[in-house]
Design a protein around this motif. Structure first.
Motif, PDB file in Angstrom:
ATOM      1  N   ASP A  55       5.750 -14.929  10.496  1.00 51.45           N
ATOM      2  CA  ASP A  55       4.416 -14.573  10.985  1.00 51.45           C
ATOM      3  C   ASP A  55       4.498 -13.464  12.033  1.00 51.45           C
ATOM      4  O   ASP A  55       3.698 -12.521  12.015  1.00 51.45           O
ATOM      5  CB  ASP A  55       3.719 -15.791  11.595  1.00 51.45           C
ATOM      6  N   ASN A  56       5.461 -13.558  12.904  1.00 48.00           N
ATOM      7  CA  ASN A  56       5.649 -12.561  13.950  1.00 48.00           C
ATOM      8  C   ASN A  56       5.985 -11.200  13.330  1.00 48.00           C
ATOM      9  O   ASN A  56       5.445 -10.160  13.750  1.00 48.00           O
ATOM     10  CB  ASN A  56       6.756 -13.013  14.895  1.00 48.00           C
ATOM     11  N   ALA A  57       6.850 -11.177  12.338  1.00 49.74           N
ATOM     12  CA  ALA A  57       7.230  -9.918  11.690  1.00 49.74           C
ATOM     13  C   ALA A  57       6.038  -9.297  10.968  1.00 49.74           C
ATOM     14  O   ALA A  57       5.848  -8.078  11.008  1.00 49.74           O
ATOM     15  CB  ALA A  57       8.369 -10.165  10.705  1.00 49.74           C
ATOM     16  N   VAL A  58       5.221 -10.131  10.326  1.00 48.37           N
ATOM     17  CA  VAL A  58       4.042  -9.615   9.623  1.00 48.37           C
ATOM     18  C   VAL A  58       3.061  -9.026  10.627  1.00 48.37           C
ATOM     19  O   VAL A  58       2.485  -7.955  10.399  1.00 48.37           O
ATOM     20  CB  VAL A  58       3.375 -10.739   8.791  1.00 48.37           C
ATOM     21  N   LEU A  59       2.840  -9.696  11.743  1.00 47.83           N
ATOM     22  CA  LEU A  59       1.915  -9.172  12.763  1.00 47.83           C
ATOM     23  C   LEU A  59       2.427  -7.869  13.346  1.00 47.83           C
ATOM     24  O   LEU A  59       1.643  -6.926  13.559  1.00 47.83           O
ATOM     25  CB  LEU A  59       1.707 -10.207  13.868  1.00 47.83           C
ATOM     26  N   LYS A  60       3.706  -7.781  13.607  1.00 49.17           N
ATOM     27  CA  LYS A  60       4.269  -6.539  14.125  1.00 49.17           C
ATOM     28  C   LYS A  60       4.109  -5.410  13.101  1.00 49.17           C
ATOM     29  O   LYS A  60       3.822  -4.276  13.471  1.00 49.17           O
ATOM     30  CB  LYS A  60       5.746  -6.711  14.467  1.00 49.17           C
ATOM     31  N   ASP A  61       4.291  -5.717  11.835  1.00 54.51           N
ATOM     32  CA  ASP A  61       4.150  -4.718  10.788  1.00 54.51           C
ATOM     33  C   ASP A  61       2.708  -4.229  10.690  1.00 54.51           C
ATOM     34  O   ASP A  61       2.453  -3.031  10.562  1.00 54.51           O
ATOM     35  CB  ASP A  61       4.611  -5.305   9.447  1.00 54.51           C
ATOM     36  N   LEU A  62       1.771  -5.160  10.776  1.00 53.19           N
ATOM     37  CA  LEU A  62       0.358  -4.787  10.699  1.00 53.19           C
ATOM     38  C   LEU A  62      -0.074  -3.971  11.912  1.00 53.19           C
ATOM     39  O   LEU A  62      -0.829  -3.004  11.797  1.00 53.19           O
ATOM     40  CB  LEU A  62      -0.523  -6.037  10.584  1.00 53.19           C
ATOM     41  N   LEU A  63       0.387  -4.352  13.095  1.00 55.11           N
ATOM     42  CA  LEU A  63       0.021  -3.622  14.297  1.00 55.11           C
ATOM     43  C   LEU A  63       0.702  -2.259  14.362  1.00 55.11           C
ATOM     44  O   LEU A  63       0.152  -1.309  14.919  1.00 55.11           O
ATOM     45  CB  LEU A  63       0.371  -4.435  15.544  1.00 55.11           C
ATOM     46  N   GLY A  64       1.849  -2.130  13.785  1.00 54.39           N
ATOM     47  CA  GLY A  64       2.575  -0.856  13.798  1.00 54.39           C
ATOM     48  C   GLY A  64       1.937   0.173  12.879  1.00 54.39           C
ATOM     49  O   GLY A  64       2.051   1.375  13.120  1.00 54.39           O
ATOM     50  N   LYS A  65       1.232  -0.254  11.830  1.00 55.57           N
ATOM     51  CA  LYS A  65       0.632   0.688  10.889  1.00 55.57           C
ATOM     52  C   LYS A  65      -0.643   1.304  11.440  1.00 55.57           C
ATOM     53  O   LYS A  65      -1.041   2.367  11.020  1.00 55.57           O
ATOM     54  CB  LYS A  65       0.320  -0.017   9.559  1.00 55.57           C
TER      55      LYS A  65
END
Length: 66
Positions: A55-65
């Motif tokens: 979940d943390n990796a997905v949130l970081k990926d979404l916020l980074g885009k």
């Protein structure tokens, strides 16, 4: 009772018998129950940690885009 006879009676291979003997030999039944409960709890906690990290990796990926 010979090992081969015990294995045949319980449907185990001799390799499995010796593996269990090395892991659980000398333990009382209550100790084995506690060990099994701790292993189950550890597996549950590992799954929770993996889910949280995903979940943390997905949130970081979404916020980074953005």
């Amino acid at each position: 009772m010979p090992t081969a006879e015990v294995c045949r009676k319980h449907g185990l291979s001799q390799g499995t018998f010796y593996k269990y003997k090395s892991k659980y030999g000398g333990m009382e039944v209550s100790d084995v129950a506690k060990l099994r409960a701790m292993e189950d709890e550890n597996a549950r906690l590992k799954r929770l940690l993996a889910d949280t990290m995903l979940d943390n990796a997905v949130l970081k990926d979404l916020l980074g885009k953005n």
